[in-house]
Design an enzyme around this catalytic site. Structure first.
Site, PDB file in Angstrom:
ATOM      1  CE  LYS A  58      -3.706  -2.611   0.661  1.00  0.00           C
ATOM      2  NZ  LYS A  58      -4.799  -2.754  -0.320  1.00  0.00           N
ATOM      3  CG  HIS A  86      -7.148 -10.130  -6.513  1.00  0.00           C
ATOM      4  ND1 HIS A  86      -8.368  -9.526  -6.732  1.00  0.00           N
ATOM      5  CD2 HIS A  86      -6.759  -9.738  -5.278  1.00  0.00           C
ATOM      6  CE1 HIS A  86      -8.691  -8.795  -5.678  1.00  0.00           C
ATOM      7  NE2 HIS A  86      -7.734  -8.907  -4.779  1.00  0.00           N
TER       8      HIS A  86
END
Length: 471
Positions: free
Chosen positions: A171, A290
């Site tokens: 992040k 994902h």
């Protein structure tokens, strides 16, 4: 002598149920079975609705056609063989449909889904239609490669046993330069994580082109491995605008000897995913999957496709990891249903279990298993529950729960690793993580200042909302 006249072609429209509703039919072992949650329009009988689903997803159309006489429809048609009312719902039914094996191309998830969840989902006679579960026959499963390697081979490659794997999504998900991105990867891996991960949004944007990211990340992997004497990895996302570009990125990843790559399988598509899975087996690469976009398809109870079907399809198409929710984090996931599709991802044989949403017994015929990945809004206080729920054959991904540590990335990784090791030791000593989990974490804080700081920061963070996906 007068010859009897042939009936010939009888043009016109007739009810679907006259041909496609067959309650006396016994499904064959070679049939593909599907369970649909059907909500008919008012006035449409459930038998007609179920038959319409069987017809429109196999050989039928709205009117009788002359070319029906040129084939054996009884051999190729789908059959609605059972209908059950959905408990506690008005005018909603589970319709069970059997499809002959010959309707599907071998080794093609794309073809299966095009048939079963195609135009029928826009059918006007239905207010809602959801594919709840699917049973792939062994004869069809044997035409698929499945995961490139599977859980057992992955553990051997990593030389890591007896605990879940530990990961982190870097992040902020967008905006970092390639060099700063690689720095964050290095700090997390050095701090004790097994893996770090590209966010699903990261492909090759102006602020960070894919080749630069791959090189800086691989440098971080090599350096952290040398310092920790552990095998490390980073899920390099090779999802791209075209299959050719995707394969170019995958080939470059193999050239620089990265251990694992990543694909967004729903936005990228099953054809691309199967191609990539075959490449990964040939090159010895692990493949992390994902599920971006899944909630658009699976979150509503009355229409769409349940995630257990998407998970089964991924196991056939190929992937070594698949995101599966957390039960305890910020994303949707009721425990019983989540554990139902987690078992469908990693077990060889799964019995029917309606309490967990499993409508069919599924035999995977030695197809390798997929490791479930728990990710989304989890932190150190969730560790006991995650270990207790998912067990050893899982990957626990802490993004903000690593990079949000008040002391930085490496201490955040260390806090998670200490919490995991403490939970595994307590479990192996016979302690109940469900009852004593918080005590286990508090005890570990005494000899890990990194963990103590994380526990203090996130002691009141909870995501307590009612799950929408319930039975």
């Amino acid at each position: 002598m007068v010859q009897a006249k042939s009936k010939g072609f009888q043009a016109g429209v007739k009810d679907y149920r006259l041909t496609y509703y067959t309650p006396d039919y016994t499904p064959k072992d070679t049939d593909l079975l599907a369970c649909f949650r059907v909500t008919p329009q008012p006035g449409v009988p459930p038998e007609e609705a179920g038959a319409a689903v069987a017809a429109e997803s196999s050989t039928g159309t709205w009117t009788t056609v002359w070319t029906d006489n040129l084939t054996d429809l009884d051999r190729y048609k789908g059959r609605c063989y059972d209908i059950e009312p959905v408990p506690n719902e008005d005018n909603q039914f589970f319709c069970f449909v059997a499809y002959p094996l010959d309707l599907f191309e071998e080794g093609s998830v794309t073809n299966i889904l095009t048939s079963i969840v195609g135009n029928v989902f826009g059918f006007k006679a239905l207010r809602g239609l959801r594919l709840e579960d699917i049973r792939f026959p062994v004869a069809l499963i044997k035409t698929f490669q499945g995961p490139p390697h599977g859980i057992t081979v992955e553990r051997d490659k990593l030389n890591k046993y007896g605990r879940p794997l530990l990961g982190c999504t870097i992040k902020p998900k967008l905006g970092l330069s390639a060099k700063n991105y690689g720095r964050a990867v290095y700090e997390c891996l050095r701090g004790g994580l097994d893996f770090t991960k590209d966010d699903e949004n990261i492909n090759s944007q102006p602020f960070m082109r894919w080749r630069d990211r791959f090189l800086f990340v691989q440098e971080a992997i090599v350096k952290s491995q040398a310092e920790t004497n552990e095998v490390k990895g980073h899920y390099l996302n090779v999802t791209a605008p075209t299959c050719e570009q995707m394969m170019q990125r995958a080939e470059f990843a193999a050239e620089i000897k990265t251990p694992i790559i990543m694909h967004d399988y729903l936005t990228g598509g099953f054809t691309a995913n199967t191609t990539l899975a075959k490449f990964c087996r040939d090159k010895g690469l692990l493949l992390h999957i994902h599920r971006a976009m899944h909630a658009v398809i699976d979150r509503q109870k009355n229409h769409g496709i349940h995630f257990r079907v998407l998970a089964k399809c991924l196991r056939l198409s190929g992937g070594d990891h698949l995101h599966s929710g957390t039960v305890v984090g910020k994303l949707e996931g009721e425990r019983g249903i989540t554990m139902g599709f987690v078992d469908l991802m990693r077990e060889d044989y799964v019995e029917e279990d309606r309490a967990r949403g499993i409508f069919f017994t599924q035999d995977y015929a030695s197809l390798p298993g997929v490791m479930p990945v728990a990710s989304g809004g989890i932190h150190v206080w969730h560790m006991p529950a995650l270990v207790e729920i998912f067990g050893d054959d899982s990957c626990l991904q802490f993004g903000g729960g690593t990079l949000g540590h008040p002391w930085g990335n490496a201490p955040g990784a260390t806090a998670n690793r200490v919490a995991l090791e403490a939970c595994i030791q307590a479990r192996n000593e016979g302690r109940s993580l469900a009852r004593e989990g918080n005590d286990v974490i508090r005890e570990a804080c005494r000899w890990s200042p990194e963990l103590a700081a994380a526990c203090e920061l996130w002691k009141e963070i909870k995501f307590e909302f009612e799950a929408m996906d319930t039975l």
